[in-house]
Design a protein around this motif. Structure first.
Motif, PDB file in Angstrom:
ATOM      1  N   SER A  95       0.808  -1.217   0.000  1.00 46.85           N
ATOM      2  CA  SER A  95       0.000   0.000   0.000  1.00 46.85           C
ATOM      3  C   SER A  95       0.844   1.270   0.000  1.00 46.85           C
ATOM      4  N   SER A  96       1.914   1.284   0.756  1.00 51.01           N
ATOM      5  CA  SER A  96       2.735   2.494   0.816  1.00 51.01           C
ATOM      6  C   SER A  96       3.657   2.562  -0.415  1.00 51.01           C
ATOM      7  N   LYS A  97       4.117   3.770  -0.694  1.00 52.43           N
ATOM      8  CA  LYS A  97       4.998   3.983  -1.839  1.00 52.43           C
ATOM      9  C   LYS A  97       6.302   3.207  -1.690  1.00 52.43           C
ATOM     10  N   SER A  98       6.832   3.172  -0.477  1.00 47.67           N
ATOM     11  CA  SER A  98       8.089   2.464  -0.259  1.00 47.67           C
ATOM     12  C   SER A  98       7.919   0.960  -0.464  1.00 47.67           C
ATOM     13  N   GLU A  99       6.790   0.410  -0.009  1.00 53.60           N
ATOM     14  CA  GLU A  99       6.532  -1.019  -0.203  1.00 53.60           C
ATOM     15  C   GLU A  99       6.432  -1.367  -1.681  1.00 53.60           C
ATOM     16  N   ILE A 100       5.720  -0.527  -2.409  1.00 52.53           N
ATOM     17  CA  ILE A 100       5.520  -0.786  -3.837  1.00 52.53           C
ATOM     18  C   ILE A 100       6.852  -0.747  -4.581  1.00 52.53           C
ATOM     19  N   GLN A 101       7.706   0.197  -4.211  1.00 47.41           N
ATOM     20  CA  GLN A 101       8.997   0.335  -4.895  1.00 47.41           C
ATOM     21  C   GLN A 101       9.920  -0.850  -4.622  1.00 47.41           C
ATOM     22  N   GLN A 102       9.743  -1.494  -3.475  1.00 49.66           N
ATOM     23  CA  GLN A 102      10.663  -2.556  -3.076  1.00 49.66           C
ATOM     24  C   GLN A 102      10.268  -3.942  -3.577  1.00 49.66           C
ATOM     25  N   ILE A 103       9.010  -4.152  -3.935  1.00 48.64           N
ATOM     26  CA  ILE A 103       8.595  -5.500  -4.319  1.00 48.64           C
ATOM     27  C   ILE A 103       9.067  -5.826  -5.731  1.00 48.64           C
ATOM     28  N   SER A 104       9.167  -7.107  -6.013  1.00 48.18           N
ATOM     29  CA  SER A 104       9.655  -7.570  -7.310  1.00 48.18           C
ATOM     30  C   SER A 104       8.583  -7.436  -8.383  1.00 48.18           C
ATOM     31  N   ASP A 105       9.024  -7.563  -9.644  1.00 41.42           N
ATOM     32  CA  ASP A 105       8.083  -7.548 -10.757  1.00 41.42           C
ATOM     33  C   ASP A 105       7.071  -8.679 -10.624  1.00 41.42           C
ATOM     34  N   GLN A 106       7.542  -9.842 -10.200  1.00 44.36           N
ATOM     35  CA  GLN A 106       6.650 -10.991 -10.052  1.00 44.36           C
ATOM     36  C   GLN A 106       5.565 -10.705  -9.022  1.00 44.36           C
ATOM     37  N   TRP A 107       5.952 -10.066  -7.903  1.00 44.88           N
ATOM     38  CA  TRP A 107       4.952  -9.805  -6.879  1.00 44.88           C
ATOM     39  C   TRP A 107       4.009  -8.676  -7.282  1.00 44.88           C
ATOM     40  N   LEU A 108       4.502  -7.738  -8.089  1.00 42.91           N
ATOM     41  CA  LEU A 108       3.606  -6.721  -8.646  1.00 42.91           C
ATOM     42  C   LEU A 108       2.481  -7.387  -9.440  1.00 42.91           C
ATOM     43  N   LEU A 109       2.850  -8.337 -10.294  1.00 43.12           N
ATOM     44  CA  LEU A 109       1.845  -9.029 -11.101  1.00 43.12           C
ATOM     45  C   LEU A 109       0.942  -9.900 -10.243  1.00 43.12           C
ATOM     46  N   GLN A 110       1.509 -10.551  -9.238  1.00 45.78           N
ATOM     47  CA  GLN A 110       0.677 -11.359  -8.349  1.00 45.78           C
ATOM     48  C   GLN A 110      -0.308 -10.464  -7.590  1.00 45.78           C
ATOM     49  N   SER A 111       0.104  -9.273  -7.223  1.00 46.12           N
ATOM     50  CA  SER A 111      -0.793  -8.338  -6.546  1.00 46.12           C
ATOM     51  C   SER A 111      -1.929  -7.918  -7.468  1.00 46.12           C
ATOM     52  N   VAL A 112      -1.592  -7.653  -8.721  1.00 50.93           N
ATOM     53  CA  VAL A 112      -2.622  -7.324  -9.707  1.00 50.93           C
ATOM     54  C   VAL A 112      -3.615  -8.467  -9.833  1.00 50.93           C
ATOM     55  N   LEU A 113      -3.097  -9.687  -9.925  1.00 54.95           N
ATOM     56  CA  LEU A 113      -3.968 -10.850 -10.076  1.00 54.95           C
ATOM     57  C   LEU A 113      -4.881 -11.021  -8.867  1.00 54.95           C
ATOM     58  N   LEU A 114      -4.337 -10.838  -7.660  1.00 56.38           N
ATOM     59  CA  LEU A 114      -5.145 -10.926  -6.450  1.00 56.38           C
ATOM     60  C   LEU A 114      -6.292  -9.919  -6.468  1.00 56.38           C
TER      61      LEU A 114
END
Length: 228
Positions: A95-114
């Motif tokens: 949720s926070s900007k720092s969290e988003i910047q630190q996660i991997s590309d794979q987890w970005l996509l998994q978050s979108v899928l969720l």
């Protein structure tokens, strides 16, 4: 005072908008996943982003239309002051900007899928509950139905995109909501309005988050060191 002819023109124009709305976007953003596996990762990501952008835009329009038609002004103030808990609040989504910047590309996509999968059933619910409203405009019903169908298309596009990013076979759609959303058709009218208004607002918020995550992924692929 508005003349009869001007008012009649506006009504006619509104009627044509309702009739033509389902066809306005049919050629704008194709996301037919029959050909998704055969196109490049870059091209697929572009299509998925465009699809998410349009879903967010229509979610904004739907939320505004529902608010203007059914939500008393004091309830609008309550939303602005206190807000409502969204059904996806418990999901492990950054949720926070720092969290988003630190996660991997794979987890970005998994978050979108969720997020996408968590909204499939609530949008079906909205289609059902809107039928209980007197004078619910056809435009709102059409938009909600359109969003439901396009969300399924987006899910398929994201699933294929994940396989391309991970260089693996087709990923499973085993995610379940685990009672994250529960149907309740026994609400009185005011309770139903509050719940549906919350759903529209929360979906708009999450649709924007989906769009943001996908654009960040695109930015990382093109300009890795300058993505905010």
């Amino acid at each position: 005072m508005m003349t009869f002819f001007k008012w009649h023109f506006i009504v006619q124009r509104g009627a044509w908008a309702v009739l033509l709305w389902p066809f306005l976007f049919t050629k704008c953003i194709p996301l037919d996943c029959q050909d998704c596996p055969s196109i490049s990762q870059e091209k697929l990501l572009d299509r998925v982003i465009q699809h998410a952008e349009l879903i967010y835009r229509v979610s904004e329009e739907s939320c505004t239309l529902f608010e203007e038609m059914f939500v008393p002004f004091p309830l609008r103030l309550q939303r602005n002051q206190a807000g409502y808990a969204c059904i996806t609040k418990a999901l492990p989504i950054p949720s926070s900007k720092s969290e988003i910047q630190q996660i991997s590309d794979q987890w970005l996509l998994q978050s979108v899928l969720l997020l996408v999968q968590s909204w499939i059933e609530p949008l079906v619910y909205l289609q059902t509950t809107l039928d209980r409203y007197d004078d619910a405009p056809e435009l709102l019903l059409n938009k909600t139905k359109w969003l439901s169908g396009k969300l399924l298309s987006l899910e398929q596009g994201v699933l294929v995109l994940i396989t391309k990013v991970l260089n693996e076979g087709m990923v499973s759609t085993s995610y379940t909501e685990q009672a994250i959303f529960q149907y309740d058709m026994q609400l009185d009218m005011l309770e139903s309005i509050i719940k549906d208004y919350t759903l529209f607002n929360c979906f708009k918020k999450d649709a924007h988050k989906i769009e943001t995550f996908l654009k960040l992924l695109k930015c990382r692929q093109t300009d890795k060191y300058n993505c905010a």
